[in-house]
Design an enzyme around this catalytic site. Structure first.
Site, PDB file in Angstrom:
ATOM      1  N   TYR A   1      -7.650  76.526 -63.014  1.00  0.00           N
ATOM      2  CA  TYR A   1      -8.630  75.848 -62.172  1.00  0.00           C
ATOM      3  C   TYR A   1      -8.047  75.542 -60.791  1.00  0.00           C
ATOM      4  O   TYR A   1      -7.366  74.541 -60.620  1.00  0.00           O
ATOM      5  CB  TYR A   1      -9.116  74.562 -62.852  1.00  0.00           C
ATOM      6  CG  TYR A   1      -9.838  74.847 -64.143  1.00  0.00           C
ATOM      7  CD1 TYR A   1     -11.125  75.381 -64.137  1.00  0.00           C
ATOM      8  CD2 TYR A   1      -9.227  74.610 -65.372  1.00  0.00           C
ATOM      9  CE1 TYR A   1     -11.787  75.664 -65.324  1.00  0.00           C
ATOM     10  CE2 TYR A   1      -9.882  74.887 -66.563  1.00  0.00           C
ATOM     11  CZ  TYR A   1     -11.164  75.420 -66.525  1.00  0.00           C
ATOM     12  OH  TYR A   1     -11.810  75.702 -67.699  1.00  0.00           O
TER      13      TYR A   1
ATOM     14  N   TYR B   1     -11.166  57.718 -70.958  1.00  0.00           N
ATOM     15  CA  TYR B   1      -9.933  57.704 -71.762  1.00  0.00           C
ATOM     16  C   TYR B   1      -8.856  56.861 -71.071  1.00  0.00           C
ATOM     17  O   TYR B   1      -8.266  55.958 -71.672  1.00  0.00           O
ATOM     18  CB  TYR B   1      -9.437  59.147 -71.977  1.00  0.00           C
ATOM     19  CG  TYR B   1      -8.013  59.229 -72.459  1.00  0.00           C
ATOM     20  CD1 TYR B   1      -7.671  58.823 -73.746  1.00  0.00           C
ATOM     21  CD2 TYR B   1      -6.993  59.705 -71.614  1.00  0.00           C
ATOM     22  CE1 TYR B   1      -6.355  58.886 -74.184  1.00  0.00           C
ATOM     23  CE2 TYR B   1      -5.683  59.773 -72.048  1.00  0.00           C
ATOM     24  CZ  TYR B   1      -5.362  59.364 -73.327  1.00  0.00           C
ATOM     25  OH  TYR B   1      -4.064  59.422 -73.753  1.00  0.00           O
TER      26      TYR B   1
HETATM   27  N1  NAD Z   1      -0.383  64.321 -75.967  1.00  0.00           N
HETATM   28  C1  NAD Z   1      -0.253  63.840 -74.728  1.00  0.00           C
HETATM   29  O1  NAD Z   1       0.001  64.580 -73.764  1.00  0.00           O
HETATM   30  C2  NAD Z   1      -0.381  62.355 -74.475  1.00  0.00           C
HETATM   31  C3  NAD Z   1      -0.154  61.871 -73.177  1.00  0.00           C
HETATM   32  C4  NAD Z   1      -0.275  60.502 -72.932  1.00  0.00           C
HETATM   33  C5  NAD Z   1      -0.583  59.635 -73.974  1.00  0.00           C
HETATM   34  N2  NAD Z   1      -0.817  60.128 -75.232  1.00  0.00           N
HETATM   35  C6  NAD Z   1      -1.148  59.169 -76.294  1.00  0.00           C
HETATM   36  O2  NAD Z   1      -0.208  59.324 -77.330  1.00  0.00           O
HETATM   37  C7  NAD Z   1      -0.797  58.993 -78.590  1.00  0.00           C
HETATM   38  C8  NAD Z   1      -0.532  60.091 -79.587  1.00  0.00           C
HETATM   39  O3  NAD Z   1      -1.082  61.300 -79.108  1.00  0.00           O
HETATM   40  P1  NAD Z   1      -0.893  62.698 -79.828  1.00  0.00           P
HETATM   41  O4  NAD Z   1      -0.818  63.714 -78.746  1.00  0.00           O
HETATM   42  O5  NAD Z   1       0.185  62.621 -80.829  1.00  0.00           O
HETATM   43  O6  NAD Z   1      -2.326  62.842 -80.538  1.00  0.00           O
HETATM   44  P2  NAD Z   1      -2.685  63.120 -82.056  1.00  0.00           P
HETATM   45  O7  NAD Z   1      -4.174  63.273 -82.082  1.00  0.00           O
HETATM   46  O8  NAD Z   1      -1.871  64.224 -82.609  1.00  0.00           O
HETATM   47  O9  NAD Z   1      -2.251  61.769 -82.777  1.00  0.00           O
HETATM   48  C9  NAD Z   1      -3.074  60.656 -82.937  1.00  0.00           C
HETATM   49  C10 NAD Z   1      -2.898  60.173 -84.373  1.00  0.00           C
HETATM   50  O10 NAD Z   1      -3.660  58.980 -84.564  1.00  0.00           O
HETATM   51  C11 NAD Z   1      -4.465  59.110 -85.733  1.00  0.00           C
HETATM   52  N3  NAD Z   1      -5.674  58.315 -85.514  1.00  0.00           N
HETATM   53  C12 NAD Z   1      -6.614  58.463 -84.545  1.00  0.00           C
HETATM   54  N4  NAD Z   1      -7.590  57.559 -84.693  1.00  0.00           N
HETATM   55  C13 NAD Z   1      -7.253  56.789 -85.773  1.00  0.00           C
HETATM   56  C14 NAD Z   1      -7.863  55.694 -86.419  1.00  0.00           C
HETATM   57  N5  NAD Z   1      -9.056  55.232 -86.036  1.00  0.00           N
HETATM   58  N6  NAD Z   1      -7.236  55.135 -87.490  1.00  0.00           N
HETATM   59  C15 NAD Z   1      -6.057  55.633 -87.932  1.00  0.00           C
HETATM   60  N7  NAD Z   1      -5.434  56.682 -87.366  1.00  0.00           N
HETATM   61  C16 NAD Z   1      -6.038  57.267 -86.294  1.00  0.00           C
HETATM   62  C17 NAD Z   1      -4.737  60.591 -85.869  1.00  0.00           C
HETATM   63  O11 NAD Z   1      -5.063  60.995 -87.185  1.00  0.00           O
HETATM   64  C18 NAD Z   1      -3.410  61.193 -85.403  1.00  0.00           C
HETATM   65  O12 NAD Z   1      -2.485  61.281 -86.460  1.00  0.00           O
HETATM   66  C19 NAD Z   1      -2.277  58.750 -78.298  1.00  0.00           C
HETATM   67  O13 NAD Z   1      -2.470  57.363 -78.195  1.00  0.00           O
HETATM   68  C20 NAD Z   1      -2.497  59.412 -76.946  1.00  0.00           C
HETATM   69  O14 NAD Z   1      -3.533  58.792 -76.231  1.00  0.00           O
HETATM   70  C21 NAD Z   1      -0.711  61.457 -75.507  1.00  0.00           C
END
Ligand code: NAD
Length: 324
Positions: A210, A143
């Site tokens: 953990y 990831y």
């Molecule tokens: N949540 C965390 O702690 C965290 C930390 C660091 C980075 N991120 C990054 O932030 C971003 C958002 O994360 P989140 O926590 O809101 O996750 P989330 O899963 O709630 O949001 C991701 C969104 O992208 C959409 N999506 C995924 N694949 C897709 C595709 N192929 N086509 C169209 N839409 C698609 C999903 O339906 C969802 O709405 C991600 O890129 C994640 O890697 C999150």
């Protein structure tokens, strides 16, 4: 001046919905593009246009991008570290191919600015603390690897094309909009606070902690918890910066403060008045003992600082969501 248009890809998700809300509040015209795989319809705002679509569907992506946007926010990704180690093909396709499709569609349609959701997972085991943006990247998971690869592609695009990016490296995203305006709970989170809430609400029997023999004051791991509303305001600041200065940056988003697992448990017990059932389990491979950010660059470049620094205040916003 006419309204500036922003395409938020992944805008129906947990962080994306908070970003959309902040952009609308700041007067941007917003279109959301999302395949609703982990995003939810209840997270959509009536004031934003919604297009259901996948970032792997290049035809649809080009079509949407031809609408003309001042900037894109790209949040769409798979984000479960464990799953990425078991199914790297899925992460390569969805995260890396998907991002490249977006950047190609941008270049083909003259869309020049993107804010990208990156992560502190790009750093791997800290060689020093706090983690600044110059820290070597050595992700411990596939990831994290997908995110650093995407950053590198953006870097090349910015050198070769009229293309500017700000990669925001989030630390641990937590919380919900304090005013209750976001309706959908984060789906399938593998993160600590959602799991603690599952235990409190009886959806899970107990929490496994953990490792309690780390070199930290209480023996448990320390992380930097950044509230999602703070993340959202940073995206607005990043877009404004890109629109005025057209320069690319990589920027950490954290509070600069670490909180241990036991401190999280204590805070949840304090805020909810309920006991968290937990047990200690052996350390997990690859878990660093302490991670927290240096966020000076965010202050310097974006004039942004985290507002939520008190863990109880953060937990209150999660408890409000659960109570609803
Ligand atoms: N949540 C965390 O702690 C965290 C930390 C660091 C980075 N991120 C990054 O932030 C971003 C958002 O994360 P989140 O926590 O809101 O996750 P989330 O899963 O709630 O949001 C991701 C969104 O992208 C959409 N999506 C995924 N694949 C897709 C595709 N192929 N086509 C169209 N839409 C698609 C999903 O339906 C969802 O709405 C991600 O890129 C994640 O890697 C999150």
């Amino acid at each position: 001046m006419s309204e500036q248009k922003v395409l938020v890809i992944g805008g129906a998700g947990y962080i994306g919905s908070h970003v959309v809300r902040a952009l609308l509040q700041s007067g941007f015209a917003v279109t959301v593009y999302d395949n609703l795989s982990t995003g939810q319809k209840i997270n959509l705002f009536a004031d934003a246009v919604f297009v259901e679509g996948d970032i792997l569907d290049t035809v649809k992506l080009e079509q949407v991008m031809s609408g003309g946007f001042d900037a894109v926010v790209h949040l769409a990704a798979k984000k479960a570290v464990g799953e990425s180690m078991e199914n790297p093909q899925l992460y390569a396709r969805n995260n890396i191919n998907g991002a490249i499709n977006i950047f190609n569609a941008m270049v083909n349609n003259g869309v020049k600015n993107v804010v990208f959701s990156s992560t502190s997972a790009v750093y791997g085991l800290p060689q020093y603390l706090p983690l600044d943006e110059k820290h070597p990247d050595n992700p411990m998971s596939f990831y994290g690897f997908t995110k650093i690869e995407i950053e590198r592609v953006m870097n090349w695009f910015s050198r070769l094309k009229d293309f500017n990016y700000i990669a925001l490296r989030y630390f641990n995203a937590v919380g919900y909009a304090a005013d209750g305006s976001i309706k959908g709970k984060e789906i399938n989170s593998q993160n600590l606070l959602p799991i603690v809430m599952d235990v409190i609400c009886g959806r899970r029997e107990k929490l496994l902690v953990y490792g309690n023999d780390y070199d930290t004051p209480d023996g448990t791991c320390i992380r930097d918890y950044i509230h999602v509303e703070d993340l959202a305001t940073a995206h607005v600041a990043a877009i404004k910066k890109l629109l005025t200065e057209k320069k690319s940056h990589i920027i950490n988003l954290g509070t600069g403060k670490g909180t241990s697992v036991l401190e999280i448990i204590k805070s949840v017990e304090h805020v909810t008045g309920k006991k968290v059932k937990y047990e200690f389990a052996p350390r997990r491979a690859g878990d660093p003992s302490v991670v927290y950010a240096k966020s000076d660059l965010a202050a310097q470049i974006l004039d942004w600082r985290a507002k939520y620094k008190d863990i109880d205040e953060i937990v209150k916003t999660i408890w409000n969501m659960e109570e609803k």
